[in-house]
Design a protein around this motif. Structure first.
Motif, mmCIF file in Angstrom:
data_model
loop_
_atom_site.group_PDB
_atom_site.id
_atom_site.type_symbol
_atom_site.label_atom_id
_atom_site.label_comp_id
_atom_site.label_asym_id
_atom_site.label_seq_id
_atom_site.Cartn_x
_atom_site.Cartn_y
_atom_site.Cartn_z
ATOM 1 N N LEU A 120 -1.903 -32.515 20.312
ATOM 2 C CA LEU A 120 -0.755 -33.119 20.971
ATOM 3 C C LEU A 120 -1.140 -34.367 21.755
ATOM 4 O O LEU A 120 -0.289 -35.200 22.060
ATOM 5 C CB LEU A 120 -0.096 -32.101 21.918
ATOM 6 C CG LEU A 120 0.267 -30.751 21.302
ATOM 7 C CD1 LEU A 120 0.859 -29.824 22.355
ATOM 8 C CD2 LEU A 120 1.228 -30.918 20.150
ATOM 9 N N ARG A 121 -2.440 -34.490 22.087
ATOM 10 C CA ARG A 121 -2.871 -35.592 22.962
ATOM 11 C C ARG A 121 -4.065 -36.389 22.440
ATOM 12 O O ARG A 121 -4.341 -37.471 22.946
ATOM 13 C CB ARG A 121 -3.207 -35.040 24.351
ATOM 14 C CG ARG A 121 -1.977 -34.596 25.117
ATOM 15 C CD ARG A 121 -2.277 -34.115 26.513
ATOM 16 N NE ARG A 121 -2.873 -32.782 26.512
ATOM 17 C CZ ARG A 121 -4.082 -32.497 26.939
ATOM 18 N NH1 ARG A 121 -4.873 -33.453 27.379
ATOM 19 N NH2 ARG A 121 -4.532 -31.258 26.924
ATOM 20 N N TYR A 122 -4.771 -35.877 21.430
ATOM 21 C CA TYR A 122 -5.998 -36.553 20.995
ATOM 22 C C TYR A 122 -5.956 -36.948 19.516
ATOM 23 O O TYR A 122 -6.977 -37.309 18.953
ATOM 24 C CB TYR A 122 -7.216 -35.652 21.254
ATOM 25 C CG TYR A 122 -7.389 -35.294 22.710
ATOM 26 C CD1 TYR A 122 -7.873 -36.216 23.622
ATOM 27 C CD2 TYR A 122 -7.063 -34.014 23.175
ATOM 28 C CE1 TYR A 122 -8.035 -35.889 24.960
ATOM 29 C CE2 TYR A 122 -7.228 -33.674 24.515
ATOM 30 C CZ TYR A 122 -7.707 -34.613 25.404
ATOM 31 O OH TYR A 122 -7.878 -34.296 26.728
ATOM 32 N N ARG A 123 -4.784 -36.930 18.914
ATOM 33 C CA ARG A 123 -4.667 -37.252 17.494
ATOM 34 C C ARG A 123 -5.177 -38.656 17.189
ATOM 35 O O ARG A 123 -5.718 -38.914 16.103
ATOM 36 C CB ARG A 123 -3.198 -37.107 17.074
ATOM 37 C CG ARG A 123 -2.848 -37.635 15.670
ATOM 38 C CD ARG A 123 -3.560 -36.857 14.578
ATOM 39 N NE ARG A 123 -3.242 -37.360 13.251
ATOM 40 C CZ ARG A 123 -3.806 -38.422 12.682
ATOM 41 N NH1 ARG A 123 -4.720 -39.118 13.361
ATOM 42 N NH2 ARG A 123 -3.478 -38.799 11.469
ATOM 43 N N HIS A 124 -5.049 -39.562 18.142
ATOM 44 C CA HIS A 124 -5.456 -40.951 17.921
ATOM 45 C C HIS A 124 -6.945 -41.093 17.614
ATOM 46 O O HIS A 124 -7.373 -42.113 17.063
ATOM 47 C CB HIS A 124 -5.122 -41.801 19.151
ATOM 48 C CG HIS A 124 -5.886 -41.392 20.372
ATOM 49 N ND1 HIS A 124 -5.502 -40.315 21.172
ATOM 50 C CD2 HIS A 124 -7.024 -41.881 20.935
ATOM 51 C CE1 HIS A 124 -6.360 -40.177 22.164
ATOM 52 N NE2 HIS A 124 -7.296 -41.112 22.044
ATOM 53 N N LEU A 125 -7.744 -40.083 17.950
ATOM 54 C CA LEU A 125 -9.182 -40.154 17.673
ATOM 55 C C LEU A 125 -9.467 -40.219 16.173
ATOM 56 O O LEU A 125 -10.559 -40.623 15.764
ATOM 57 C CB LEU A 125 -9.903 -38.956 18.299
ATOM 58 C CG LEU A 125 -9.867 -38.880 19.832
ATOM 59 C CD1 LEU A 125 -10.517 -37.589 20.319
ATOM 60 C CD2 LEU A 125 -10.569 -40.095 20.443
ATOM 61 N N LEU A 126 -8.505 -39.814 15.349
ATOM 62 C CA LEU A 126 -8.672 -39.861 13.897
ATOM 63 C C LEU A 126 -8.062 -41.119 13.282
ATOM 64 O O LEU A 126 -7.966 -41.220 12.052
ATOM 65 C CB LEU A 126 -8.046 -38.626 13.246
ATOM 66 C CG LEU A 126 -8.762 -37.292 13.453
ATOM 67 C CD1 LEU A 126 -8.031 -36.176 12.706
ATOM 68 C CD2 LEU A 126 -10.215 -37.348 13.006
#
Length: 512
Positions: free
Chosen positions: A308-314
């Protein structure tokens, strides 16, 4: 002529009949359904009771203690009933098992598992579908295919993506690199100047580029694919243990100058030790410029698809030609459950083989969905059911909330270690792992190595907690792998205090 020539023969025949009848009572079928329910409930209750009464992740049992007990079992003399077998199993296995659900288990990438997946495990084991052909699996095939599409959609691989479930990240990486190898050889054979008609001759030129922190399965796959360990070109990492794009660019250029062919670039989304994620956009661009296949090993970091909060890491993973995802890590599924995904479904032809007795080519032409057409395995469990029920009962957001909690916990643990002068943190946490060591002021590097090796063994032997170990630049470190969002900061503090006490005792003994 008589079939039974003596009383002894008749007695022997009678005992065989009796044995066959007793064995048939153990077959899972409509007649024995009540026995199935009763016996499985015994096992479920035993495990539930054991878990509810377990207060630490391990007993500290050493191999030498348990080996004689297992070796002493006479497998040719069965026990009288299920209850007796379960009682024996409790002493041989459950008593000394390592329990990943325990909040003080912080060693390897083993996750606590969610209950919907355990429900799926019970169903798939009993029905026992084999996911190789449609006529052995039917709906199971469609469920697996739907989950492959769901994962590929979250990865952003596009409408032509496809894939298949595998036994784990090692197999997923192997299959991805096999496809990349055959894809590279196919292209070489289309080039009249390449002289790549003979496969060994072509393999001698192929190279795989992966960071120094990539998983060992990349080198292992290279060896299995005929490239040898030397077929992998290690690429330097930056200070955060991520592949350095400048180093990759140089490695590709140097390889080209030697007349080599860049078969694949492997970017890692979640290294085993540091959880580091390579710069995926940069790796994709450099792979494109080199005409190389881009594989992303997201065995660890793949769970970020639900975050919900760290998807941008991919960000950037959508440019991959293939991706490995391990559901039995950061999706909280029981072992085993993994998948390999490809951007272009037509590339799966590189692993297809049609056997007349199983999946004839005519079936493919008739579009019969035989999963063995795109798998390295033949017989294969319906492991996709576990993830299916998890999504249907918890939802992807529920999985993501658990992973986000584990990442938050690692961040707080990193703050604890940074603030304590007796501990050294090798790198700031990026996912849910922390690499650190106990090294009070005045302890030299050699002593610190021996100290931290001793600490890891002593913590394991105590059974009060479980921590892992690794090396950084040739030096021994400890490692926390945190996948249990229910672990509290207080429990982590207790582990650190145990490490401190063991370490202080070791140093006092060394000085004495």
């Amino acid at each position: 002529m008589t079939l039974l020539s003596s009383t002894a023969d008749q007695t022997d025949f009678g005992s065989r009949i009796e044995l066959a009848l007793a064995a048939s009572n153990q077959l899972f079928n409509p007649r024995n359904a009540p026995r199935y329910v009763a016996d499985v409930l015994q096992a479920v209750n035993l495990v539930a009771t054991k878990v509810s009464r377990t207060s630490r992740p391990f007993t500290g049992c050493a191999p030498g203690q348990l080996s004689p007990l297992v070796a002493g079992v006479d497998l040719d003399r069965p026990l009288p009933d299920t209850a007796a077998a379960l009682e024996e199993l409790e002493g041989l296995y459950l008593q000394d098992a390592v329990y990943f659900h325990d909040p003080k288990y912080a060693a390897h990438l083993n996750c606590p598992v969610v209950i919907p997946a355990l429900v799926g495990e019970a169903i798939l084991s009993a029905v026992n579908s084999s996911l190789d052909t449609w006529d052995q699996s039917a709906g199971a095939t469609l469920i697996e295919r739907r989950l492959v599409d769901w994962t590929a959609g979250r990865l952003g691989l596009g409408a032509e993506a496809d894939g298949v479930f595998t036994s784990g990240g090692t197999q997923s990486n192997l299959q991805a690199l096999l496809i990349a190898r055959n894809h590279a050889v196919e292209r070489l054979r289309q080039d009249p100047a390449a002289d790549a008609g003979w496969l060994p001759q072509a393999l001698d030129r192929l190279r795989i580029f992966a960071s120094e922190a990539s998983h060992f399965s990349i080198a292992k796959s290279a060896a299995l694919l005929g490239l040898g360990y030397d077929g992998v070109v290690p690429v330097r990492c930056d200070s955060e243990r991520r592949m350095d794009p400048a180093a990759l660019r140089q490695a590709l250029a140097d390889s080209r100058s030697r007349g080599e062919v860049p078969m694949a670039v492997v970017a890692t989304a979640g290294t085993t030790d540091f959880g580091s994620i390579d710069p995926l956009d940069a790796a994709a661009e450099l792979a494109r410029q080199a005409g190389s296949w881009l594989h992303v090993d997201a065995a660890y970091g793949g769970g970020l698809l639900t975050s919900l909060r760290y998807r941008h890491l991919l960000d950037g993973i959508s440019a991959a030609d293939s991706v490995t995802v391990d559901y039995h890590k950061t999706f909280f599924q029981p072992v085993s459950s993994s998948a390999v995904l490809v951007r272009d479904r037509s590339t799966l032809r590189h692993v297809a083989f049609h056997a007349d007795y199983l999946n004839p080519a005519s079936a493919a032409r008739e579009q019969i969905p035989n999963q063995v057409d795109k798998s390295l395995q033949t017989t294969r469990r319906f492991d996709a059911l576990k993830l299916w029920l998890t999504l249907r009962i918890m939802g992807a957001d529920g999985i993501g909330a658990l992973l986000d909690g584990a990442i938050d916990l690692a961040s707080r643990a990193g703050e604890l270690l940074e603030q304590d002068p007796e501990f050294e943190l090798a790198s700031a946490p990026q996912l849910s792992t922390l690499v650190f060591r106990y090294r009070p002021e005045g302890v030299d590097a050699g002593t610190a190595d021996a100290l931290n090796l001793h600490i890891r063994r002593a913590v394991c032997a105590s059974g009060e907690a479980m921590v892992a170990g690794t090396t950084v630049d040739g030096r021994h470190y400890l490692k926390f792998t945190l996948l249990n969002a229910e672990t509290s900061v207080e429990e982590l503090n207790a582990i650190l205090e145990q490490i401190r006490a063991i370490g202080a005792g070791f140093l006092a003994g060394a000085r004495a």
